[in-house]
Motif scaffolding. Structure first.
Motif, mmCIF file in Angstrom:
data_model
loop_
_atom_site.group_PDB
_atom_site.id
_atom_site.type_symbol
_atom_site.label_atom_id
_atom_site.label_comp_id
_atom_site.label_asym_id
_atom_site.label_seq_id
_atom_site.Cartn_x
_atom_site.Cartn_y
_atom_site.Cartn_z
ATOM 1 N N GLU A 109 0.869 -1.183 0.000
ATOM 2 C CA GLU A 109 0.000 0.000 0.000
ATOM 3 C C GLU A 109 0.907 1.234 0.000
ATOM 4 O OE1 GLU A 109 -3.395 0.497 0.386
ATOM 5 O OE2 GLU A 109 -3.649 -1.638 -0.072
ATOM 6 N N PRO A 110 0.517 2.309 -0.643
ATOM 7 C CA PRO A 110 1.367 3.507 -0.677
ATOM 8 C C PRO A 110 1.723 4.025 0.718
ATOM 9 C CG PRO A 110 -0.459 3.759 -2.206
ATOM 10 C CD PRO A 110 -0.701 2.471 -1.452
ATOM 11 N N ARG A 111 0.822 3.806 1.691
ATOM 12 C CA ARG A 111 1.080 4.371 3.021
ATOM 13 C C ARG A 111 1.804 3.394 3.964
ATOM 14 N NH1 ARG A 111 -5.087 4.177 5.363
ATOM 15 N NH2 ARG A 111 -5.320 1.935 5.136
ATOM 16 N N ARG A 112 2.205 2.238 3.440
ATOM 17 C CA ARG A 112 2.879 1.274 4.316
ATOM 18 C C ARG A 112 4.249 1.826 4.706
ATOM 19 N NH1 ARG A 112 1.600 -3.167 6.293
ATOM 20 N NH2 ARG A 112 2.754 -5.114 6.494
ATOM 21 N N THR A 113 4.554 1.800 5.999
ATOM 22 C CA THR A 113 5.860 2.334 6.406
ATOM 23 C C THR A 113 6.957 1.328 6.060
ATOM 24 O OG1 THR A 113 5.826 1.379 8.617
ATOM 25 C CG2 THR A 113 4.858 3.596 8.362
ATOM 26 N N PHE A 117 8.009 5.880 4.117
ATOM 27 C CA PHE A 117 7.136 4.925 3.441
ATOM 28 C C PHE A 117 8.021 3.930 2.688
ATOM 29 C CE2 PHE A 117 4.188 8.655 3.590
ATOM 30 C CZ PHE A 117 3.279 8.089 4.470
ATOM 31 N N GLN A 134 9.276 4.953 -0.638
ATOM 32 C CA GLN A 134 10.398 5.903 -0.701
ATOM 33 C C GLN A 134 11.748 5.191 -0.761
ATOM 34 O OE1 GLN A 134 8.892 8.140 2.890
ATOM 35 N NE2 GLN A 134 9.577 9.888 1.676
#
Ligand code: FES
Ligand code: FES
Length: 165
Positions: free
Chosen positions: A17-21, A62, A65
């Motif tokens: 997911e895009p917001r997964r750290t 994220f 990144q």
């Protein structure tokens, strides 16, 4: 989203997911639970990993990144025959840990410090480690351990390379 990076030399490809750290991706998707999560908002340093050789808070990044990056986690300190890294040895010998919760982040910050300055001195060690919080040790043992590890690593570097047959 597809993310590809290397962790401790192993190539990983994840669908996240895009917001997964990055911390969750390492711990839950890569199974590398050595990276600890304490505060989860960038204060304690327990989640510190190296991203392209620089320390980063994995709870604040994220996973996306880190795409294309080379990551090092505490698992990457393990030697070829599973022996402890000199930093880990020194933390044990000099009582640099009690509960061990902060230790993975401490080790990664210390690794970066000694990689960049093999003989930092106690004041610099304290300064450079100030982003890693420990609630157990009182820090004295941690500074002792990093100082001793620096010495061991300098000795290893000074040893002549084995002659090839
Ligand atoms: S868990 Fe990341 S800084 Fe505390
Ligand atoms: S050894 Fe317990 S928090 Fe550092």
């Amino acid at each position: 989203m597809d993310v590809t990076f290397t962790v401790n030399g192993d190539r990983m490809r994840l669908d996240v997911e895009p917001r997964r750290t990055l911390a969750d991706a390492l711990r839950e998707d890569c199974g590398l639970t050595g990276t600890h999560l304490g505060c989860e908002h960038g204060v304690c340093g327990a989640c510190t990993v190296l991203v392209d050789g620089e320390p980063a808070r994995a709870c604040l990044m994220f996973a996306v990144q880190a795409d294309g990056s080379s990551l090092t986690t505490v698992e990457g300190l393990e030697g070829q025959d599973s022996e402890l890294h000199p930093l880990q040895e020194a933390f044990v010998t000099h009582h640099g840990l009690q509960c061990g919760f902060c230790t993975p982040g401490m080790l990664m910050s210390a690794l970066h410090l000694l990689d960049n300055d093999p003989e930092p001195g106690r004041e610099k060690i304290r300064e450079e480690m100030s982003g890693n919080i420990c609630r157990c040790t009182g820090y004295q043992g941690i500074v002792d351990a990093i100082e001793a590890a620096g010495e061991s690593l300098r000795e290893v570097d000074a040893e002549p390379a084995e002659a090839s047959p």
